[in-house]
Structure formats: C-alpha cells, structure tokens
Design a protein around this motif. Structure first.
Motif, PDB file in Angstrom:
ATOM      1  N   TYR A 222      47.067  27.439  13.549  1.00 20.11           N
ATOM      2  CA  TYR A 222      48.442  27.238  13.083  1.00 20.11           C
ATOM      3  C   TYR A 222      49.409  28.079  13.920  1.00 20.11           C
ATOM      4  O   TYR A 222      49.075  29.203  14.315  1.00 20.11           O
ATOM      5  N   ASP A 223      50.615  27.528  14.144  1.00 21.17           N
ATOM      6  CA  ASP A 223      51.632  28.313  14.840  1.00 21.17           C
ATOM      7  C   ASP A 223      52.387  29.183  13.838  1.00 21.17           C
ATOM      8  O   ASP A 223      52.048  29.228  12.649  1.00 21.17           O
ATOM      9  N   ARG A 224      53.414  29.858  14.303  1.00 24.48           N
ATOM     10  CA  ARG A 224      54.125  30.820  13.452  1.00 24.48           C
ATOM     11  C   ARG A 224      54.874  30.155  12.300  1.00 24.48           C
ATOM     12  O   ARG A 224      55.214  30.805  11.312  1.00 24.48           O
ATOM     13  N   GLU A 225      55.149  28.857  12.415  1.00 20.90           N
ATOM     14  CA  GLU A 225      55.804  28.128  11.327  1.00 20.90           C
ATOM     15  C   GLU A 225      54.793  27.510  10.367  1.00 20.90           C
ATOM     16  O   GLU A 225      55.160  26.785   9.443  1.00 20.90           O
ATOM     17  N   ARG A 227      52.534  25.292  11.250  1.00 20.04           N
ATOM     18  CA  ARG A 227      52.199  23.942  11.695  1.00 20.04           C
ATOM     19  C   ARG A 227      50.809  23.933  12.338  1.00 20.04           C
ATOM     20  O   ARG A 227      50.538  24.722  13.235  1.00 20.04           O
TER      21      ARG A 227
END
Length: 250
Positions: A222-225, A227
């Motif tokens: 997952y990315d920082r948002e 997602r």
C-alpha cells in the motif's frame, strides 16, 4: 500401512534412522529391495521414500553406484520485514547473500491482463481492469525455493518505466524501489500466511512432491494514502525454507 501415504511413513522411518546415526555421512544405504521387504511395501514405495529424502537433502543418488547419506542441507530462512523490503536492490538477492547463497530468478510478465474478482478486491479496482501479471521462480544456488505471482494495476504503473517489473533499468530492484522511482512511496504491507499442500504445478516448479507442505503468503503493498499498488501470492516449500517475521519496535 495405508496405500496412499505408505512412502511418507517409510521416509519418516528412514529419516529417523539417519538422524540417529545408523548410517553415517557418506555411507551407502541398503537397496530399495531390502527396505521394501523390511517395511512390507512394494519396491516402488521404497523408491519414492528414498527419492523424498533426496529432495530433502538427506540422501544423494550416484549413477551406477547407489544411494548415499549426505550432510543435510540447512533450511533457508526467508525473513519477511518492511525494513528489509525497503533496502535498495532486490530483497531476495540481499537475503540470499546474507546466507551465503547465490540468488537468481526467472520471470514472465504480461501486460493488460484483466483482473479476476479476487485480485480486483485485493487491489481495490474493478474486475476486468487491466493489470501487469508477472510469474516469478526464485532460486538459491540453482535450487528453487520460492514462487510468486504478482499483479500490479496498470492505472498505477502504465506508461511509466516501471510498467514491466523485469525490463529496462529497473530490472531486479524489487517492487518498493520500482514504485519509488515513479514517485510512489510504499508505506505498508499486509501479509496473510496460510499452510497448504503443493499442487501438481507447484510441486513441479519447486522440485517437491504433490501434497508436500507449503506456505502460501498473500501479500499486498500500500502507498501512503492506503491505495493498494501491488498484490502477490508467494509460495515456499516447507522442506526447503522457513518463514520468519521481523518487526521494528520503536
């Protein structure tokens, strides 16, 4: 003995005798005919038992000579760690180097593969959305130790240098580094390990027997948002490797 698992019981018995020192390292084992008679099984069952111990690293076959006791191979330790995954370069390559093993892998990528429903759910996309699908076979000193099937949404990597995982200047650097190169910071990973038994296809690729114990790991980055940017199904043969998890404590 039940017919379907007789060879496993014979293998367990022979393994115990080897570990107890009945035959020292370098000793030649009796023939499969003798073991078949001793355990009241067919010679094919005795042969399968000995072949299993060859796969496990307890025995080695010498053409025209027989089967001998060898020094058992150590199981590889595959450490699952956010810190290790974030290191530059391939995490698998670094892990094998730490254990004195030579790492290599084969891969096959295909773009614009429609996401199946289960993969779409893991990636928070719609079923049928285009993805890059990559199959990996990882080897340590030429021995297969891990399989991985990776899915990446083309909405994330499409049209960038990171679109095909094992092509171009980003070849072999790992998911985290590839994503970072296009401005995406992988901030977390979720892994779900499950015990399973090897299918025919998995056994063929890993050089083990059908039904052997494996560990399947469902991993999503997952990315920082929050997602999802990649999800993978990882398969490890239990007789070859053990899975260890490393956590940072702040």
């Amino acid at each position: 003995m039940p017919r379907e698992n007789a060879y496993l019981q014979v293998a367990d018995a022979l393994r115990a005798r080897i570990e107890a020192g009945e035959w020292p390292i370098g000793a030649k084992l009796p023939s499969r005919a003798r073991f078949a008679e001793e355990y009241a099984v067919g010679q094919n069952v005795a042969q399968r038992a000995m072949e299993r111990l060859i796969i496990e690293g307890f025995l080695e076959g010498r053409a025209g000579s027989g089967t001998y006791v060898r020094r058992p191979r150590k199981r590889l330790r595959l450490v699952r760690s956010r810190q290790r995954a974030a290191r530059a370069g391939s995490p698998f390559h670094a892990e094998m180097k730490d254990q004195g093993q030579s790492a290599s892998w084969d891969s096959r990528s295909q773009a614009r593969v429609p996401a199946p429903e289960d993969i779409a759910a893991r990636l928070a996309i719609e079923p049928g959305d285009p993805c890059v699908l990559t199959h990996y076979e990882f080897l340590a000193d030429g021995q297969p130790v891990q399989l991985s099937t990776s899915w990446e949404p083309m909405a994330v990597t499409g049209g960038t240098p990171a679109e095909l995982p094992e092509m171009g200047r980003l070849k072999g650097v790992g998911v985290v580094e590839r994503m970072r190169s296009i401005g995406i910071d992988v901030a977390s990973a979720l892994e779900v390990p499950r015990p399973a038994r090897a299918t025919q296809a998995q056994a063929n690729l890993l050089g083990i027997s059908i039904g052997d114990l494996i560990t399947e790991i469902e991993r999503t980055y997952y990315d920082r948002e929050g997602r999802p940017v990649e999800t993978a199904d990882i398969v490890v043969a239990d007789i070859r490797s053990e899975i260890a998890y490393e956590f940072r404590v702040d």
